[in-house]
Design an enzyme around this catalytic site. Structure first.
Site, PDB file in Angstrom:
ATOM      1  N   LYS A  68      -1.123  -8.437  -5.029  1.00  0.00           N
ATOM      2  CA  LYS A  68      -1.748  -8.711  -3.727  1.00  0.00           C
ATOM      3  C   LYS A  68      -3.079  -7.975  -3.721  1.00  0.00           C
ATOM      4  O   LYS A  68      -3.112  -6.746  -3.793  1.00  0.00           O
ATOM      5  CB  LYS A  68      -0.844  -8.209  -2.599  1.00  0.00           C
ATOM      6  CG  LYS A  68      -1.431  -8.392  -1.210  1.00  0.00           C
ATOM      7  CD  LYS A  68      -0.411  -8.007  -0.153  1.00  0.00           C
ATOM      8  CE  LYS A  68      -1.017  -7.958   1.240  1.00  0.00           C
ATOM      9  NZ  LYS A  68      -0.044  -7.463   2.216  1.00  0.00           N
ATOM     10  N   ASP A  85      -6.174  -6.875  -1.880  1.00  0.00           N
ATOM     11  CA  ASP A  85      -6.579  -6.674  -0.493  1.00  0.00           C
ATOM     12  C   ASP A  85      -8.052  -6.240  -0.411  1.00  0.00           C
ATOM     13  O   ASP A  85      -8.631  -5.747  -1.399  1.00  0.00           O
ATOM     14  CB  ASP A  85      -5.665  -5.584   0.106  1.00  0.00           C
ATOM     15  CG  ASP A  85      -5.524  -5.681   1.615  1.00  0.00           C
ATOM     16  OD1 ASP A  85      -6.270  -6.444   2.236  1.00  0.00           O
ATOM     17  OD2 ASP A  85      -4.655  -4.966   2.162  1.00  0.00           O
ATOM     18  N   ASP A  92       0.826  -1.211   0.000  1.00  0.00           N
ATOM     19  CA  ASP A  92       0.000   0.000   0.000  1.00  0.00           C
ATOM     20  C   ASP A  92       0.869   1.273   0.000  1.00  0.00           C
ATOM     21  O   ASP A  92       1.962   1.279   0.561  1.00  0.00           O
ATOM     22  CB  ASP A  92      -0.840  -0.048   1.287  1.00  0.00           C
ATOM     23  CG  ASP A  92      -2.019   0.901   1.251  1.00  0.00           C
ATOM     24  OD1 ASP A  92      -2.116   1.687   0.295  1.00  0.00           O
ATOM     25  OD2 ASP A  92      -2.835   0.845   2.191  1.00  0.00           O
ATOM     26  N   CYS A 151      -6.102 -11.344  -0.011  1.00  0.00           N
ATOM     27  CA  CYS A 151      -5.860 -10.780   1.314  1.00  0.00           C
ATOM     28  C   CYS A 151      -7.101 -10.007   1.745  1.00  0.00           C
ATOM     29  O   CYS A 151      -7.774  -9.394   0.918  1.00  0.00           O
ATOM     30  CB  CYS A 151      -4.657  -9.835   1.236  1.00  0.00           C
ATOM     31  SG  CYS A 151      -4.333  -8.923   2.754  1.00  0.00           S
ATOM     32  N   ASP A 174      -2.681 -10.510   9.363  1.00  0.00           N
ATOM     33  CA  ASP A 174      -1.786  -9.369   9.555  1.00  0.00           C
ATOM     34  C   ASP A 174      -0.906  -9.588  10.767  1.00  0.00           C
ATOM     35  O   ASP A 174       0.113  -8.920  10.933  1.00  0.00           O
ATOM     36  CB  ASP A 174      -2.604  -8.083   9.753  1.00  0.00           C
ATOM     37  CG  ASP A 174      -2.976  -7.455   8.419  1.00  0.00           C
ATOM     38  OD1 ASP A 174      -2.518  -7.961   7.385  1.00  0.00           O
ATOM     39  OD2 ASP A 174      -3.736  -6.468   8.424  1.00  0.00           O
ATOM     40  N   ASN A 178     -10.393  -4.451   2.861  1.00  0.00           N
ATOM     41  CA  ASN A 178     -10.227  -4.129   4.276  1.00  0.00           C
ATOM     42  C   ASN A 178     -11.448  -3.593   5.015  1.00  0.00           C
ATOM     43  O   ASN A 178     -11.295  -2.891   6.023  1.00  0.00           O
ATOM     44  CB  ASN A 178      -9.071  -3.134   4.431  1.00  0.00           C
ATOM     45  CG  ASN A 178      -7.736  -3.772   4.089  1.00  0.00           C
ATOM     46  OD1 ASN A 178      -7.407  -4.809   4.634  1.00  0.00           O
ATOM     47  ND2 ASN A 178      -6.991  -3.186   3.174  1.00  0.00           N
TER      48      ASN A 178
END
Ligand code: DGJ
Length: 728
Positions: free
Chosen positions: A474, A476, A365, A524, A546, A478
């Site tokens: 990756k 992600d 990120d 992820c 994480d 969240n």
């Protein structure tokens, strides 16, 4: 593998030591048996007709034929079965009563794809056989196809259901689970996984109680809170012995698993898409496909169940070029730089990584928009020239020049209110008119049920992936869903939004993974928050948590191994004190915990001392030696960190030619017992050579007598052994 006894209207599905039998009676598929292989079922386990009080019946001549007590394959609501139904619909007249009966069946080789959904597959028609059972409700025009598949080499039954509106008026599907089984007795323990961010996949096991047990997610994602999985274990079943029935759902959104014991101690167990806040309007001739449930029977304990799931999901669910390839050892920039990254820093880490033998550098990120913290820029997938003035192409070239592949982080499903994308398209996120838009990690969820949103993401990610030599992504995600509504759906379809989102997600990932087949995609969701079989179909590995603390990881990876193969379980060595929980563990123990999965590093390599660099170089060389064994071998759990101060496991090559055993002692113990490491799964008649010392020892001795674990002082100690079978 699938036979039909016309006289008794009985179906017998069998494969790899497992039988599953059901029978059609009065049009209802009645469940008879699931367990160890039977040569045939000749009637011992026919349905037991017992007349029970309060049990309704349709035929006054046969009051014992009651849906309230009969064991069924796909139970309905409304005609006497008071247990939870597998499905429920609402017809145009408002009624939710349905009664589907058998109209025919088809047995065929291989396995069909599930339209729009991830599912297990057979590469060759000889590997699997399938059965479609056709059901119809004459009153309302509802039809359903129950599909069962058995696989020649696995003790697996895969089930899914397709509903079709065969009438002329709309039908509303309120609930459509993927499988339902009625067991004759309740002598089971229920095992499931629960957790949270940084603490995924704890194991819960307790005897079945008289209350309904529900395991579900209402968060729009499978979630770290509960896995779309549970198992029923006989009371005395342990890791290596006894019967286990596993249920796993290939789906990434809301799900529901229910286990209900009735007054007579029969048990109904089911799993499928979550019915909570769900409904789906089926117009005439339209169909709805449920996700697939993968059910495993094992009489070799939990370990037997896990090895079946591990191998089956690695070879018949995960797909693509990387499925059978060794995965690269990576270094990820997140814990090294967080959002404070620049070219000099990244290249310095990559240069160190190259020298140490690491194979992939992942830029996490912070590389796009104006993303200096988590309050902005999601959605604006263009490189931040303030941080990376030469752009991604240049950076990737430099990194390749250092001998590493290059990977990049995205969070495609999200949008920051502070982003150009949101300013241009405020209606592109999930929302409900005239209601607040609730934030989580300062972000909103893009409405992936919309084709225009998916189109934008395909174009934006394609542009980035074409702008540089990018070998890994990756992916992600969240946050969970709130104010679930879509600006594009009519009022009577709003409750379809969460499922349409997941279908849209699958369509989006399918498009990108097909367009970029050489890119390795890693799943992820703040770690292992959406680590589920649905995502594994598209992305052959996942960031597991994480939480990179080695001791926490023992439990997290142990729980994850119940279903998933080590090759899918991302595990990295990070700095100490650990960034999530502050614990200090040795580099050796961090290495051993991470080597038990898909290995990598997540720290600033430039800050290691020379001595640490030497140790890291050795870890990497050792992992490369054992990598085929870890990534394609069988996993045997030996000691359970949820129950003791130790954790232990070993990996065994499928031909038993090699093994690596890992042992961890969590806290120092003044009355330390003498620990013995007993391998599992080896060839008892073979001799094995210790790769470190060259000494030879029998497979029987390694398993039955075991190795003495060296004593020592201090917390968080670990040991590893690597043996190869001697030739000749
Ligand atoms: C959550 C992930 O799990 C981390 O590894 C990292 O990628 C951060 N997001 C970045 O925001």
């Amino acid at each position: 593998m699938i036979s039909f006894d016309r006289t008794h209207q009985r179906f017998h599905l069998c494969a790899h030591g497992v039988s599953y039998v059901f029978q059609i009676m009065d049009g209802y598929p009645l469940h008879l048996y699931w367990g160890r292989l039977l040569s045939a079922l000749r009637g011992s386990a026919g349905p037991l007709f017992v007349k029970r009080s309060f049990a309704p019946y349709a035929d006054p001549g046969h009051p014992e034929f009651s849906l309230a007590t009969l064991p069924q394959e796909y139970p309905a609501y409304g005609s006497g079965d008071f247990r939870h139904p597998a499905y429920q619909v609402q017809f145009e007249n408002g009624s939710t009563v349905s009664d589907m009966r058998y109209t025919g069946h088809r047995i065929y080789r291989g396995k069909k794809k599930l339209r729009g959904l991830p599912a297990t597959y057979a590469e060759d028609d000889r590997e699997a056989q399938s059965l479609d059972i056709f059901l119809q409700d004459d009153g309302g025009g509802l039809q359903a196809t129950l599909t069962y598949t058995v696989f020649r080499d696995f003790g697996i039954i895969a089930r899914s259901v397709r509903f079709t509106n065969g009438g002329t008026a709309p039908i509303r599907l309120l609930r459509g689970l993927s499988t339902s089984i009625d067991f004759r007795d309740g002598r089971f323990d229920l095992l499931s996984c629960y957790g949270s961010h940084n603490n995924e996949r704890n194991i819960s096991r307790h005897p079945l109680s008289r209350e309904m047990q529900v395991i579900e997610s209402r968060r729009g994602a499978s979630s770290p809170q509960h896995d779309p999985f549970f198992a029923l274990l006989r009371e005395r079943t342990d890791e290596d012995h006894g019967e286990v029935y596993g249920f796993s759902l290939v789906y990434s959104g809301n799900f529901c698993a229910q286990v209900e014991m009735d007054a007579y101690r029969t048990v109904r167990a089911s799993i499928g898409m979550g019915p909570f806040d769900f409904s789906w309007k089926l117009g005439p001739s339209e169909s709805f496909q449920t996700p697939e449930a993968v059910m495993v029977y094992s009489d070799q304990g939990l370990g037997g169940m896990s090895r079946t799931y591990n191998r089956f999901y690695r070879t018949h669910l995960a797909r693509g070029r990387y499925r059978d390839q060794l995965r690269p050892i990576l270094v990820n920039s997140w814990e090294a730089t967080y959002f404070r990254l620049n070219e000099r820093k990244l290249l310095a880490i990559a240069a160190e990584a190259g020298k140490l033998g690491i194979e992939l550098f992942v830029l996490d990120d912070g590389w796009f928009g104006r993303r200096d913290n988590d309050r902005s820029s999601l959605g604006d997938w263009t490189v931040d020239r303030r941080k990376l003035p030469h752009g991604l192409g240049w950076l990737s070239e430099r990194i390749h020049g250092l001998g590493l592949k290059f990977g990049l982080w995205f969070e495609p499903e999200m949008v920051s209110p502070d982003s150009d994308l949101y300013r241009a398209h405020p209606d592109w996120c999930l929302h409900v008119p005239n209601r607040q838009r609730t934030l989580s990690r300062n972000q909103l969820v893009l409405d992936l049920s919309r084709a225009d949103v998916r189109g934008y993401l395909i174009q934006a990610l394609t542009a980035v992936l074409r702008s540089a030599d990018i070998n890994y992504v990756k992916w992600d995600m969240n946050r969970h869903m709130t104010e679930i509504g879509s600006a594009q759906l009519p009022a009577d379809r709003q409750r379809e939004t969460a499922h349409r989102y997941i279908l849209g997600l699958y369509e989006l990932i399918e498009a990108l993974t097909s367009r970029f087949p050489d890119v390795l995609f890693e799943n992820c969701s703040s770690g292992g928050g959406r680590f589920d079989p649905g995502m594994l179909y598209y992305m052959p590995q996942s960031w597991t948590s994480d939480n990179t603390d080695a001791v926490c990881r023992l439990k997290i990876q142990y729980g994850t191994s119940l279903l998933y193969p080590a090759i899918a379980i991302g595990a990295h060595v990070s700095a100490v004190p650990n960034h999530q929980i502050g614990r200090v563990t040795s580099l050796g123990t961090r290495g051993h915990a991470a080597m038990s999965g898909n290995f990598g590093y997540e720290l600033d390599l430039t800050r290691l001392t020379d001595q640490e660099k030497k140790a890291v170089g050795k870890q990497i060389a050792f992992y490369k030696e054992i990598r085929p064994l870890i990534q394609f071998g069988d996993f045997y759990r030996i000691e359970n960190p949820f129950e003791s101060n130790t954790a232990a496991w070993c990996f065994v090559a499928s031909d038993k030619s090699e093994t690596a055993g890992f042992f961890f002692e969590i806290l120092a113990d003044p009355a330390r017992p003498l620990h013995t490491f007993q391998f599992k799964g080896l060839d008892p008649h073979a001799l094995y050579e210790d790769a470190a010392t060259g000494s030879t020892i029998g497979g029987d001795e390694l398993m039955y007598a075991g190795l003495a674990v060296p004593a020592g002082k201090g917390d968080f100690r670990s040991a590893v052994w690597h043996f190869r079978k001697k030739k000749g």
